[in-house]
Motif scaffolding. Structure first.
Motif, PDB file in Angstrom:
ATOM      1  N   UNK A 137       1.759  -0.394  -9.779  1.00  0.00           N
ATOM      2  CA  UNK A 137       1.766   0.856 -10.554  1.00  0.00           C
ATOM      3  C   UNK A 137       1.128   1.990  -9.762  1.00  0.00           C
ATOM      4  N   UNK A 138       0.039   1.716  -9.074  1.00  0.00           N
ATOM      5  CA  UNK A 138      -0.641   2.753  -8.302  1.00  0.00           C
ATOM      6  C   UNK A 138       0.260   3.293  -7.193  1.00  0.00           C
ATOM      7  N   UNK A 139       0.999   2.407  -6.540  1.00  0.00           N
ATOM      8  CA  UNK A 139       1.909   2.846  -5.474  1.00  0.00           C
ATOM      9  C   UNK A 139       3.053   3.667  -6.051  1.00  0.00           C
ATOM     10  N   UNK A 140       3.658   3.181  -7.116  1.00  0.00           N
ATOM     11  CA  UNK A 140       4.780   3.900  -7.723  1.00  0.00           C
ATOM     12  C   UNK A 140       4.333   5.274  -8.223  1.00  0.00           C
ATOM     13  N   UNK A 174       0.841  -1.196   0.000  1.00  0.00           N
ATOM     14  CA  UNK A 174       0.000   0.000   0.000  1.00  0.00           C
ATOM     15  C   UNK A 174       0.875   1.244   0.000  1.00  0.00           C
ATOM     16  N   UNK A 175       0.296   2.340  -0.451  1.00  0.00           N
ATOM     17  CA  UNK A 175       1.039   3.587  -0.611  1.00  0.00           C
ATOM     18  C   UNK A 175       1.503   4.154   0.721  1.00  0.00           C
ATOM     19  N   UNK A 208       1.433 -15.319  -6.297  1.00  0.00           N
ATOM     20  CA  UNK A 208       0.077 -15.517  -5.770  1.00  0.00           C
ATOM     21  C   UNK A 208      -0.008 -16.329  -4.486  1.00  0.00           C
ATOM     22  N   UNK A 209       0.954 -17.195  -4.234  1.00  0.00           N
ATOM     23  CA  UNK A 209       0.905 -18.016  -3.026  1.00  0.00           C
ATOM     24  C   UNK A 209       1.333 -17.249  -1.778  1.00  0.00           C
ATOM     25  N   UNK A 210       1.861 -16.057  -1.956  1.00  0.00           N
ATOM     26  CA  UNK A 210       2.361 -15.284  -0.824  1.00  0.00           C
ATOM     27  C   UNK A 210       1.284 -14.363  -0.258  1.00  0.00           C
ATOM     28  N   UNK A 211       1.250 -14.178   1.068  1.00  0.00           N
ATOM     29  CA  UNK A 211       0.308 -13.206   1.656  1.00  0.00           C
ATOM     30  C   UNK A 211       0.691 -11.769   1.302  1.00  0.00           C
ATOM     31  N   UNK A 212       1.841 -11.592   0.699  1.00  0.00           N
ATOM     32  CA  UNK A 212       2.306 -10.250   0.319  1.00  0.00           C
ATOM     33  C   UNK A 212       2.122  -9.988  -1.181  1.00  0.00           C
ATOM     34  N   UNK A 213       1.423 -10.876  -1.866  1.00  0.00           N
ATOM     35  CA  UNK A 213       1.253 -10.751  -3.315  1.00  0.00           C
ATOM     36  C   UNK A 213       0.550  -9.454  -3.686  1.00  0.00           C
ATOM     37  N   UNK A 214       1.025  -8.845  -4.753  1.00  0.00           N
ATOM     38  CA  UNK A 214       0.385  -7.658  -5.312  1.00  0.00           C
ATOM     39  C   UNK A 214       0.496  -7.731  -6.828  1.00  0.00           C
ATOM     40  N   UNK A 215      -0.558  -7.311  -7.532  1.00  0.00           N
ATOM     41  CA  UNK A 215      -0.542  -7.411  -8.987  1.00  0.00           C
ATOM     42  C   UNK A 215       0.078  -6.155  -9.603  1.00  0.00           C
ATOM     43  N   UNK A 216       0.233  -6.181 -10.921  1.00  0.00           N
ATOM     44  CA  UNK A 216       0.913  -5.093 -11.622  1.00  0.00           C
ATOM     45  C   UNK A 216       0.200  -3.760 -11.434  1.00  0.00           C
ATOM     46  N   UNK A 217      -1.135  -3.769 -11.480  1.00  0.00           N
ATOM     47  CA  UNK A 217      -1.891  -2.523 -11.319  1.00  0.00           C
ATOM     48  C   UNK A 217      -1.705  -1.937  -9.926  1.00  0.00           C
ATOM     49  N   UNK A 218      -1.673  -2.795  -8.912  1.00  0.00           N
ATOM     50  CA  UNK A 218      -1.459  -2.326  -7.556  1.00  0.00           C
ATOM     51  C   UNK A 218      -0.078  -1.720  -7.368  1.00  0.00           C
ATOM     52  N   UNK A 268       4.417  -3.394 -16.998  1.00  0.00           N
ATOM     53  CA  UNK A 268       3.106  -2.851 -16.629  1.00  0.00           C
ATOM     54  C   UNK A 268       3.136  -2.136 -15.285  1.00  0.00           C
ATOM     55  N   UNK A 269       3.958  -2.615 -14.373  1.00  0.00           N
ATOM     56  CA  UNK A 269       3.984  -2.049 -13.029  1.00  0.00           C
ATOM     57  C   UNK A 269       4.852  -0.809 -12.919  1.00  0.00           C
ATOM     58  N   UNK A 270       5.840  -0.681 -13.800  1.00  0.00           N
ATOM     59  CA  UNK A 270       6.701   0.493 -13.771  1.00  0.00           C
ATOM     60  C   UNK A 270       7.894   0.398 -12.842  1.00  0.00           C
ATOM     61  N   UNK A 271       8.248  -0.811 -12.397  1.00  0.00           N
ATOM     62  CA  UNK A 271       9.415  -0.970 -11.526  1.00  0.00           C
ATOM     63  C   UNK A 271      10.706  -0.740 -12.312  1.00  0.00           C
ATOM     64  N   UNK A 272      11.785  -0.519 -11.562  1.00  0.00           N
ATOM     65  CA  UNK A 272      13.075  -0.338 -12.200  1.00  0.00           C
ATOM     66  C   UNK A 272      13.981  -1.548 -12.093  1.00  0.00           C
ATOM     67  N   UNK A 273      13.646  -2.462 -11.166  1.00  0.00           N
ATOM     68  CA  UNK A 273      14.507  -3.615 -10.881  1.00  0.00           C
ATOM     69  C   UNK A 273      13.663  -4.873 -10.773  1.00  0.00           C
ATOM     70  N   UNK A 274      14.230  -6.000 -11.217  1.00  0.00           N
ATOM     71  CA  UNK A 274      13.592  -7.303 -11.045  1.00  0.00           C
ATOM     72  C   UNK A 274      14.492  -8.178 -10.178  1.00  0.00           C
TER      73      UNK A 274
END
Length: 202
Positions: free
Chosen positions: A43-46, A10-11, A31-41, A74-80
């Motif tokens: 992107x919204x934070x970034x 979350x932001x 998806x198996x993690x309780x910390x999972x977040x999708x690309x749209x989520x 899609x998410x806009x991250x800089x690192x993988x």
């Protein structure tokens, strides 16, 4: 001391990490993690952070590289950050598409090496099961060999209470925490984030 706060969802928490001095924030796409977040989520934070200068990291585990790169763009991250034992070819694809890369290995995987590579990827040493709060102790290094000679990031079991000792004993170039700054699995504790960053650098 490089500090990454992982498992951001979350932001508000992302802003707390930045205000406390985090160098990087990580987003778990698993998806198996309780910390999972999708690309749209992600992107919204970034987008909500604006031009913060913080490193944004997509954390993946055993996903096809095509899917990883799709989510990364899609998410806009800089690192993988790759956790699935991916080979140099997959890492190079990410680099070729403009991303920085972190190669995450368990200590046993690293010791089994060799991991000499021409790929420009940072090394992160983690517990056998990432995200489960397992600590890498000094005795583990004694069992598997010496500490890396290259710059490396320590993860696995770090908490507000032990990070100072772990940094002093193992001398990593950076630390990465997720479960160690949570009040419940997947829920970050803002006070712990602040204290962790302060203790890592004290």
């Amino acid at each position: 001391m490089f500090v990454k706060i992982c498992g951001i969802r979350d932001l508000e928490t992302a802003r707390v990490a930045l205000d406390a001095g985090a160098d990087a924030i990580g987003f778990v796409h698993h998806p198996a993690s309780p910390r999972h977040i999708d690309a749209a989520g992600i992107r919204a934070i970034i987008d909500g952070l604006g031009d913060s200068g913080v490193e944004t990291v997509l954390v993946v585990r055993k996903l096809p590289v095509e899917q990883v790169l799709k989510v990364a763009h899609e998410s806009g991250v800089g690192t993988v950050q790759f956790h699935g034992g991916e080979g140099d070819e997959d890492l190079q694809r990410a680099i070729s598409e403009g991303f920085s890369v972190i190669r995450a290995l368990s200590l046993a995987e690293y010791a089994a090496g060799p991991h000499a590579s021409s790929i420009s990827a940072r090394l992160l040493l983690d517990a056998p099961e990432p995200g489960h709060g397992q600590l890498i102790g000094a005795e583990a290094f004694a069992q598997f060999g010496n500490r890396p000679t290259e710059p490396w990031i320590l993860a696995g079991g770090l908490t507000v209470e032990n990070v100072r000792a772990q940094v002093g004993g193992l001398r990593p170039d950076g630390v990465d925490v997720s479960s160690g700054v949570e009040s419940a699995r997947g829920t970050k504790d803002h006070a712990k984030i602040r204290a962790f960053i302060a203790n890592a650098r004290s």
